[in-house]
Design a protein around this motif. Structure first.
Motif, PDB file in Angstrom:
ATOM      1  N   VAL A  13       0.833  -1.203   0.000  1.00 45.75           N
ATOM      2  CA  VAL A  13       0.000   0.000   0.000  1.00 45.75           C
ATOM      3  C   VAL A  13       0.869   1.255   0.000  1.00 45.75           C
ATOM      4  CG1 VAL A  13      -1.639   1.346   1.376  1.00 45.75           C
ATOM      5  CG2 VAL A  13      -1.975  -1.125   1.087  1.00 45.75           C
ATOM      6  N   ASN A  14       1.923   1.253   0.796  1.00 47.47           N
ATOM      7  CA  ASN A  14       2.806   2.413   0.888  1.00 47.47           C
ATOM      8  C   ASN A  14       3.489   2.704  -0.447  1.00 47.47           C
ATOM      9  OD1 ASN A  14       4.235   4.490   2.369  1.00 47.47           O
ATOM     10  ND2 ASN A  14       6.026   3.161   2.299  1.00 47.47           N
ATOM     11  N   ALA A  15       4.081   1.672  -1.040  1.00 43.86           N
ATOM     12  CA  ALA A  15       4.815   1.872  -2.289  1.00 43.86           C
ATOM     13  C   ALA A  15       3.873   2.154  -3.460  1.00 43.86           C
ATOM     14  CB  ALA A  15       5.673   0.640  -2.585  1.00 43.86           C
ATOM     15  N   THR A  16       2.736   1.474  -3.490  1.00 40.82           N
ATOM     16  CA  THR A  16       1.769   1.723  -4.556  1.00 40.82           C
ATOM     17  C   THR A  16       1.218   3.137  -4.454  1.00 40.82           C
ATOM     18  OG1 THR A  16       1.139  -0.622  -4.599  1.00 40.82           O
ATOM     19  CG2 THR A  16      -0.393   0.938  -5.611  1.00 40.82           C
ATOM     20  N   GLY A  17       0.971   3.573  -3.217  1.00 34.04           N
ATOM     21  CA  GLY A  17       0.494   4.939  -3.028  1.00 34.04           C
ATOM     22  C   GLY A  17       1.493   5.961  -3.526  1.00 34.04           C
ATOM     23  N   PHE A  18       2.785   5.680  -3.336  1.00 32.27           N
ATOM     24  CA  PHE A  18       3.809   6.616  -3.812  1.00 32.27           C
ATOM     25  C   PHE A  18       3.817   6.667  -5.339  1.00 32.27           C
ATOM     26  CE2 PHE A  18       8.118   7.661  -5.201  1.00 32.27           C
ATOM     27  CZ  PHE A  18       8.301   8.869  -4.540  1.00 32.27           C
ATOM     28  N   VAL A  19       3.739   5.499  -5.975  1.00 28.72           N
ATOM     29  CA  VAL A  19       3.742   5.464  -7.441  1.00 28.72           C
ATOM     30  C   VAL A  19       2.499   6.142  -7.999  1.00 28.72           C
ATOM     31  CG1 VAL A  19       3.654   3.936  -9.449  1.00 28.72           C
ATOM     32  CG2 VAL A  19       5.165   3.392  -7.541  1.00 28.72           C
ATOM     33  N   ALA A  20       1.353   5.899  -7.360  1.00 34.00           N
ATOM     34  CA  ALA A  20       0.095   6.421  -7.889  1.00 34.00           C
ATOM     35  C   ALA A  20      -0.151   7.873  -7.513  1.00 34.00           C
ATOM     36  CB  ALA A  20      -1.063   5.558  -7.387  1.00 34.00           C
TER      37      ALA A  20
END
Length: 240
Positions: A13-20
């Protein structure tokens, strides 16, 4: 197992949130630093956003604590309500991203921060404040401490027995409490890294549908929490 799976969810969730969305939402140290930096530089918009993320994280923790307190007398499914809130929020954020590709609406960041606060409070309560899953600072600190404890355990046990004593202590180390705790912390760090790797990988290939994976993991945990087999041994969740 509960802690390891939730660490992977948090990493994804953390990394996906950063990418998105361009920001990390699981560790509040960086957010607090961003708030201070923005205030110092007079960047009001960024300061307001950072403050909103901090408040959202706290509200998520409050939500988890309240739901856990309300379900404390249940024989099964004590964590279901909190996990279900997390699933619904992640699914909603995924659908919002799918409906508005490229959107960086602050409300989506608020939602992710709320989810991370909720999850961190959930695992903190379940583990008796032993485990955190949304950041690895404490985990890496514990690993460093445990490395020294393992060294001292081997040294003290082998004192006066020469090389053969050291070998014997090293062979016995996997069954020692020092190694058990190190294994847990290493597992948490690696699970978080796995999530941080798989999240962006899936998002770059499948878009917001990548958030379906953490939702599936959380639904699995809900099923396990409702299962009679998961509650045959009291406190098993805390030791996971």
């Amino acid at each position: 197992m509960l802690s390891l799976l939730l660490a992977a969810v948090a990493g994804e969730v953390n990394a996906t949130g950063f990418v998105a969305l361009g920001m990390h939402t699981s560790h509040m140290s960086g957010t607090m630093a961003a708030l201070g930096e923005s205030l110092a530089q007079g960047e009001r918009h960024l300061a307001v956003l950072a403050a909103q993320l901090l408040v959202s994280f706290v509200l998520g923790a409050v939500c988890a604590a309240a739901l856990l307190d309300a379900s404390r007398h249940r024989a099964r499914g004590r964590h279901v309500a909190a996990l279900l809130v997390e699933v619904l929020l992640l699914a909603g954020i995924g659908m919002a991203l799918g409906a508005s590709p490229g959107s960086r609406a602050p409300v989506l960041l608020w939602g992710l921060s709320f989810v991370m606060g909720l999850q961190n409070a959930l695992v903190t309560r379940v583990s008796g404040a032993v485990v955190r899953t949304t950041h690895v600072t404490g985990v890496l600190t514990d690993i460093g401490i445990q490395v020294v404890r393992m060294f001292v355990w081997v040294r003290d046990g082998a004192r006066g027995q020469g090389f053969s004593g050291v070998v014997r202590q090293l062979r016995a180390l996997p069954s020692a409490i020092e190694f058990e705790r190190t294994r847990l912390h290493l597992g948490l760090a690696l699970s978080f890294l796995l999530g941080c790797t798989s999240g962006p990988f899936l998002y770059m290939r499948h878009g917001p549908a990548a958030l379906g994976l953490p939702c599936a993991v959380l639904l699995l945990l809900i099923g396990l929490d409702l299962s009679p087999a998961a509650h045959r041994h009291p406190g098993s969740a805390s030791r996971a």
